[in-house]
Scaffold this motif. Structure first.
Motif, PDB file in Angstrom:
ATOM      1  N   PRO A  46       0.110   5.243 -12.331  1.00  0.00           N
ATOM      2  CA  PRO A  46       1.114   5.506 -11.226  1.00  0.00           C
ATOM      3  C   PRO A  46       1.370   6.943 -10.244  1.00  0.00           C
ATOM      4  O   PRO A  46       0.759   7.798 -11.146  1.00  0.00           O
ATOM      5  N   LEU A  47       1.527   7.130  -8.894  1.00  0.00           N
ATOM      6  CA  LEU A  47       1.067   7.980  -8.328  1.00  0.00           C
ATOM      7  C   LEU A  47       2.034   7.940  -6.985  1.00  0.00           C
ATOM      8  O   LEU A  47       2.155   7.642  -6.408  1.00  0.00           O
ATOM      9  N   GLU A  48       3.033   9.501  -7.743  1.00  0.00           N
ATOM     10  CA  GLU A  48       4.129   9.834  -6.451  1.00  0.00           C
ATOM     11  C   GLU A  48       3.734  10.118  -5.368  1.00  0.00           C
ATOM     12  O   GLU A  48       2.757  10.939  -5.391  1.00  0.00           O
ATOM     13  N   THR A  49       4.046   8.919  -4.141  1.00  0.00           N
ATOM     14  CA  THR A  49       3.300   9.308  -2.365  1.00  0.00           C
ATOM     15  C   THR A  49       4.052   9.430  -2.108  1.00  0.00           C
ATOM     16  O   THR A  49       4.858   8.395  -1.862  1.00  0.00           O
ATOM     17  N   MET A  50       4.027  10.418  -0.844  1.00  0.00           N
ATOM     18  CA  MET A  50       4.730   9.751   0.971  1.00  0.00           C
ATOM     19  C   MET A  50       4.680  10.191   1.587  1.00  0.00           C
ATOM     20  O   MET A  50       3.148  10.771   1.735  1.00  0.00           O
ATOM     21  N   GLY A  51       4.495   9.067   2.326  1.00  0.00           N
ATOM     22  CA  GLY A  51       3.922   8.791   3.798  1.00  0.00           C
ATOM     23  C   GLY A  51       4.409   7.685   4.114  1.00  0.00           C
ATOM     24  O   GLY A  51       5.081   7.230   4.175  1.00  0.00           O
ATOM     25  N   PRO A  52       3.765   7.377   5.950  1.00  0.00           N
ATOM     26  CA  PRO A  52       2.658   8.068   6.180  1.00  0.00           C
ATOM     27  C   PRO A  52       2.934   9.103   7.131  1.00  0.00           C
ATOM     28  O   PRO A  52       4.517   9.467   7.681  1.00  0.00           O
ATOM     29  N   LEU A  53       2.537  10.318   7.020  1.00  0.00           N
ATOM     30  CA  LEU A  53       3.051  11.710   7.504  1.00  0.00           C
ATOM     31  C   LEU A  53       2.019  11.932   8.520  1.00  0.00           C
ATOM     32  O   LEU A  53       0.512  11.175   9.303  1.00  0.00           O
ATOM     33  N   GLY A  54       3.067  12.824   9.722  1.00  0.00           N
ATOM     34  CA  GLY A  54       1.427  13.233  10.922  1.00  0.00           C
ATOM     35  C   GLY A  54       1.650  11.298  12.377  1.00  0.00           C
ATOM     36  O   GLY A  54       2.784  11.063  11.467  1.00  0.00           O
ATOM     37  N   ASN A  55       1.630  12.476  13.008  1.00  0.00           N
ATOM     38  CA  ASN A  55       0.853  11.280  14.086  1.00  0.00           C
ATOM     39  C   ASN A  55      -0.846  10.751  14.010  1.00  0.00           C
ATOM     40  O   ASN A  55      -1.332  11.049  12.636  1.00  0.00           O
ATOM     41  N   GLY A  56      -1.208  10.076  14.990  1.00  0.00           N
ATOM     42  CA  GLY A  56      -1.902   9.069  14.966  1.00  0.00           C
ATOM     43  C   GLY A  56      -3.594   9.057  16.194  1.00  0.00           C
ATOM     44  O   GLY A  56      -2.520  10.108  17.109  1.00  0.00           O
TER      45      GLY A  56
ATOM     46  N   LYS B 274       8.867   7.790   0.185  1.00  0.00           N
ATOM     47  CA  LYS B 274       8.296   7.799  -0.738  1.00  0.00           C
ATOM     48  C   LYS B 274       8.436   7.542  -1.849  1.00  0.00           C
ATOM     49  O   LYS B 274       9.437   6.535  -2.273  1.00  0.00           O
ATOM     50  N   GLU B 275       7.334   7.027  -2.237  1.00  0.00           N
ATOM     51  CA  GLU B 275       7.113   5.761  -4.169  1.00  0.00           C
ATOM     52  C   GLU B 275       6.266   6.376  -5.018  1.00  0.00           C
ATOM     53  O   GLU B 275       5.333   7.493  -4.458  1.00  0.00           O
ATOM     54  N   LYS B 276       6.739   5.756  -5.574  1.00  0.00           N
ATOM     55  CA  LYS B 276       5.874   5.588  -6.433  1.00  0.00           C
ATOM     56  C   LYS B 276       4.447   3.910  -6.292  1.00  0.00           C
ATOM     57  O   LYS B 276       4.884   3.268  -7.141  1.00  0.00           O
ATOM     58  N   CYS B 277       3.374   4.691  -5.751  1.00  0.00           N
ATOM     59  CA  CYS B 277       2.356   4.195  -5.951  1.00  0.00           C
ATOM     60  C   CYS B 277       1.449   3.769  -7.187  1.00  0.00           C
ATOM     61  O   CYS B 277       1.583   4.386  -8.055  1.00  0.00           O
ATOM     62  N   ARG B 278       0.167   2.829  -7.288  1.00  0.00           N
ATOM     63  CA  ARG B 278      -0.188   2.140  -8.815  1.00  0.00           C
ATOM     64  C   ARG B 278      -1.515   2.632  -8.369  1.00  0.00           C
ATOM     65  O   ARG B 278      -1.760   2.046  -6.700  1.00  0.00           O
ATOM     66  N   ILE B 279      -2.449   2.976  -8.662  1.00  0.00           N
ATOM     67  CA  ILE B 279      -3.855   2.945  -7.745  1.00  0.00           C
ATOM     68  C   ILE B 279      -4.745   1.864  -8.485  1.00  0.00           C
ATOM     69  O   ILE B 279      -4.380   1.096 -10.234  1.00  0.00           O
ATOM     70  N   VAL B 280      -5.125   0.809  -7.376  1.00  0.00           N
ATOM     71  CA  VAL B 280      -5.851   0.122  -8.050  1.00  0.00           C
ATOM     72  C   VAL B 280      -7.379  -0.635  -8.001  1.00  0.00           C
ATOM     73  O   VAL B 280      -7.723  -0.819  -9.454  1.00  0.00           O
ATOM     74  N   SER B 281      -8.199   0.915  -8.067  1.00  0.00           N
ATOM     75  CA  SER B 281      -9.134   0.975  -8.207  1.00  0.00           C
ATOM     76  C   SER B 281      -9.839   2.371  -7.721  1.00  0.00           C
ATOM     77  O   SER B 281      -8.984   3.369  -6.593  1.00  0.00           O
TER      78      SER B 281
END
Length: 258
Positions: free
Chosen positions: A90-100, A4-11
């Protein structure tokens, strides 16, 4: 391993009507992500407690960035709030989730990469990483998006409901009209499309993996809010259910009922 991270919007940009493309800068999520997984994105509105699941469109592990392509689903929704955010937010983001998608299972084979609507984005990273003779079959209501980016990696066939581009109809119409054949299928899209693809795969006796779209709450398999019916008894709930967020979103089509 999820984080779980506070990610930042690049574009961020609008690439079609109500369709937005957002790049996020992450610390750990991108380096661990694989095609077919998703992230849970939290809004900046404290009254909206539940995150929104959004599939991974592209993964740039070198830069530590993720591309999310999503549809705004209405007024005062989480997706509308995301669409109003700009670079640096900044947007709080959790991942990566699930399978691929199981890329190793189809290595060297002829593979359909089928996407419908907002199920198209996760097929792009799959097209980039797959070591197979891939063909993308993309279904739209009308306005196209991402199709030119797919063309960098594989042949592309398009179907539109109104016939404004490619085959008039759906992805199965495009496959039949162009007499396309494959040894395996990866697909993501609405349930009616997946149901038709599953039937086609059974008719042709070829393996098919589908990425299911379901409303989610926790995103980690705890709440059972996104279960689908399965043929086998689930070890977690002890009934004929599978959790789309935890056991999926990618399933072998023969594992689940649609």
């Amino acid at each position: 391993m999820k984080a779980k991270e506070k990610c930042r919007i690049v574009s961020q940009e609008c690439i079609a009507s109500d369709i937005y493309s957002m790049w996020l800068q992450t610390d750990k999520i991108a380096e661990n992500a694989v095609p077919g997984q998703f992230v849970s994105l939290y809004t900046r509105d404290g009254s909206k407690l539940l995150p929104r699941p959004i599939s991974l469109c592209e993964i740039d592990r070198e830069k530590g960035q993720l591309r999310l392509v999503y549809r705004v689903t209405g007024k005062d929704t989480g997706t509308e709030m995301f669409s109003k955010c700009h670079a640096g937010v900044p947007l709080e983001t959790m991942g990566p989730l699930g399978n691929g998608f199981p890329l190793s299972e189809v290595k060297g084979k002829r593979v359909f990469l089928i996407g419908g609507g907002i199920g198209i984005p996760p097929m792009l990273q799959t097209a980039k990483e797959i070591e197979a003779e891939a063909v993308a079959v993309l279904g739209y209501r009308d306005e196209l998006f991402l199709n030119e980016e797919f063309e960098k990696y594989c042949p592309v066939y398009v179907a539109t409901e109104d016939g404004s581009a490619g085959t008039k109809g759906n992805v199965m119409d495009a496959i039949r009209e162009n007499k396309l054949e494959a040894d395996a299928i990866f697909a993501c899209g609405p349930t009616p499309m997946l149901r038709a693809i599953k039937a086609y795969a059974e008719e042709k006796n070829i393996p098919c993996w589908i990425s299911m779209e379901e409303r989610m709450a926790c995103g980690i398999g705890a709440c059972l809010g996104c279960v689908c019916q399965s043929k086998e008894v689930d070890s977690h709930s002890h009934v004929h259910n599978k959790r789309v967020c935890k056991d999926g979103p990618v399933f072998l089509s023969t594992e689940v009922e649609l």
